[in-house]
Design an enzyme around this catalytic site. Structure first.
Site, PDB file in Angstrom:
ATOM      1  N   ASP A 134      46.742  39.897  36.521  1.00 47.79           N
ATOM      2  CA  ASP A 134      46.268  41.178  36.968  1.00 47.79           C
ATOM      3  C   ASP A 134      46.968  41.465  38.312  1.00 47.79           C
ATOM      4  OD1 ASP A 134      43.904  42.387  38.666  1.00 47.79           O
ATOM      5  OD2 ASP A 134      43.049  42.460  36.517  1.00 47.79           O
ATOM      6  N   ASP A 269      42.451  42.367  25.719  1.00 44.60           N
ATOM      7  CA  ASP A 269      42.326  42.953  27.154  1.00 44.60           C
ATOM      8  C   ASP A 269      42.248  44.400  27.213  1.00 44.60           C
ATOM      9  OD1 ASP A 269      41.960  43.556  29.727  1.00 44.60           O
ATOM     10  OD2 ASP A 269      43.787  42.266  30.363  1.00 44.60           O
ATOM     11  N   GLY A 295      40.451  38.132  25.665  1.00 44.88           N
ATOM     12  CA  GLY A 295      40.383  39.123  26.383  1.00 44.88           C
ATOM     13  C   GLY A 295      41.224  38.947  27.810  1.00 44.88           C
ATOM     14  N   HIS A 296      40.556  39.560  28.779  1.00 42.35           N
ATOM     15  CA  HIS A 296      41.329  39.737  30.113  1.00 42.35           C
ATOM     16  C   HIS A 296      41.461  38.547  30.904  1.00 42.35           C
ATOM     17  CE1 HIS A 296      42.555  41.958  33.656  1.00 42.35           C
ATOM     18  NE2 HIS A 296      41.514  41.462  34.497  1.00 42.35           N
ATOM     19  N   PHE A 297      40.524  37.654  31.040  1.00 43.16           N
ATOM     20  CA  PHE A 297      40.151  36.441  31.728  1.00 43.16           C
ATOM     21  C   PHE A 297      40.675  35.360  30.850  1.00 43.16           C
ATOM     22  CE2 PHE A 297      38.100  38.820  34.892  1.00 43.16           C
ATOM     23  CZ  PHE A 297      38.769  38.517  36.363  1.00 43.16           C
TER      24      PHE A 297
END
Length: 320
Positions: A134, A269, A295-297
């Site tokens: 990120d 994500d 997902g994102h994390f």
């Protein structure tokens, strides 16, 4: 047992210890994997960092994303620290580092990268691998492009260096803010700083939401809610617009220097979708590519998988 088998067993045990899988509660923690919590002064800022592992081992620099901190690496650090010197700083305005107001510090990605560059030099980190996630991507790629001789490998987890990954719905109001830094466009982004938005980042796209600890947003949200922090985050939302113009420079770094790279990307994500992962294949020849069903994390659900992939990757790349 042959050497390869012994290595796999050691990596598996390290991963189990770090992620708390089938381990006795009274098992003593290794001194090498014990995580130390430290603070160093950089330009009158207190920069907090987590550190573990032998200092004479190869260094892995972990660069966190928004809206978290080095806390996102709390399990990964001991998983790597048997074999590597692991360092994870908090940026200014995040985690336990200083968070001066926007009047007292210019919150740009150039300045975040400058602080982290000085941080690595203060700690005497002459060579390192970088984990970029990120916000960690624009911070880390600035470092890598400026000091390619210092970077041994890259580990990219949901961090962008190509336009293909930032053309989805999430980015429309952010890009509107880049074009017009008005109060109206800024206020439209404040919803990204709420508890609901923080939970959304952690839980969207995961296979099993029950695997995601509420300790994550329990850590993040009180920090986001500090007086003045929304203005800090809005400044960085605006500054993110400085990153896409640098993508060609970072891609040229990839082509020219060919850093060995491991992609471990949460394919579900909604912020940095898998579309941003594939373009790395255009420019990097020594690339290991893994899309994970999360997902994102990604570390929250697939930390054991990611740590094993990192250990295998670094074991091959840093012993050549």
């Amino acid at each position: 047992m042959n050497l390869f088998h012994n290595s796999v067993v050691a990596m598996t045990l390290t991963t189990i210890l770090a992620y708390g899988l089938s381990v006795r509660a009274d098992e003593p923690q290794s001194l090498t994997t014990q995580v130390l919590h430290r603070t160093v002064k950089i330009d009158d800022l207190d920069i907090f960092y987590r550190e573990a592992g032998p200092k004479d081992a190869p260094t892995v620099l972990l660069l966190h994303g928004f809206p978290t901190s080095s806390h996102m690496f709390r399990n990964l650090i001991p998983a790597l620290a048997d074999k590597y010197h692991v360092v994870a700083p908090d940026y200014p305005g995040f985690g336990n580092s200083s968070a001066p107001s926007v009047k007292d510090f210019d919150y740009t990605f150039d300045n975040l990268a400058s602080v982290i560059e000085k941080f690595t030099e203060k700690l005497g980190l002459k060579k390192y691998s970088i984990y970029l996630m990120d916000y960690g991507a624009p911070v880390g790629f600035r470092l890598a492009a400026k000091h390619p001789d210092r970077v041994q490998t890259l580990i990219v987890q949901n961090g962008n260096a190509y336009d293909e990954g930032i053309d989805n719905e999430f980015w429309k109001p952010v890009k509107a803010y880049w074009k017009d830094r008005s109060k109206e466009h800024g206020d439209a982004l404040r919803s990204l700083l709420t508890l609901d938005a923080t939970k959304w980042q952690y839980t969207t796209g995961v296979r099993n939401v029950e695997t995601i600890s509420p300790d994550t947003w329990g850590h993040v949200q009180p920090l986001l809610d500090r007086p003045g922090n929304q203005e800090i985050q809005l400044a960085l939302f605006f500054s993110y617009g400085s990153n896409p113009p640098l993508y060609p420079q970072w891609q040229e770094y990839f082509r020219k220097h060919q850093p060995p790279t491991l992609i471990v990307w949460g394919k579900n994500d909604q912020i940095f979708p898998a579309a941003g992962a594939f373009p790395y294949k255009r420019d990097l020849k020594n690339l290991e590519f893994h899309l994970l069903d999360t997902g994102h994390f990604a570390l929250e659900e697939d930390g054991a998988t990611i740590s094993t992939l990192i250990l295998e990757f670094l074991g091959k790349q840093l012993t050549k």
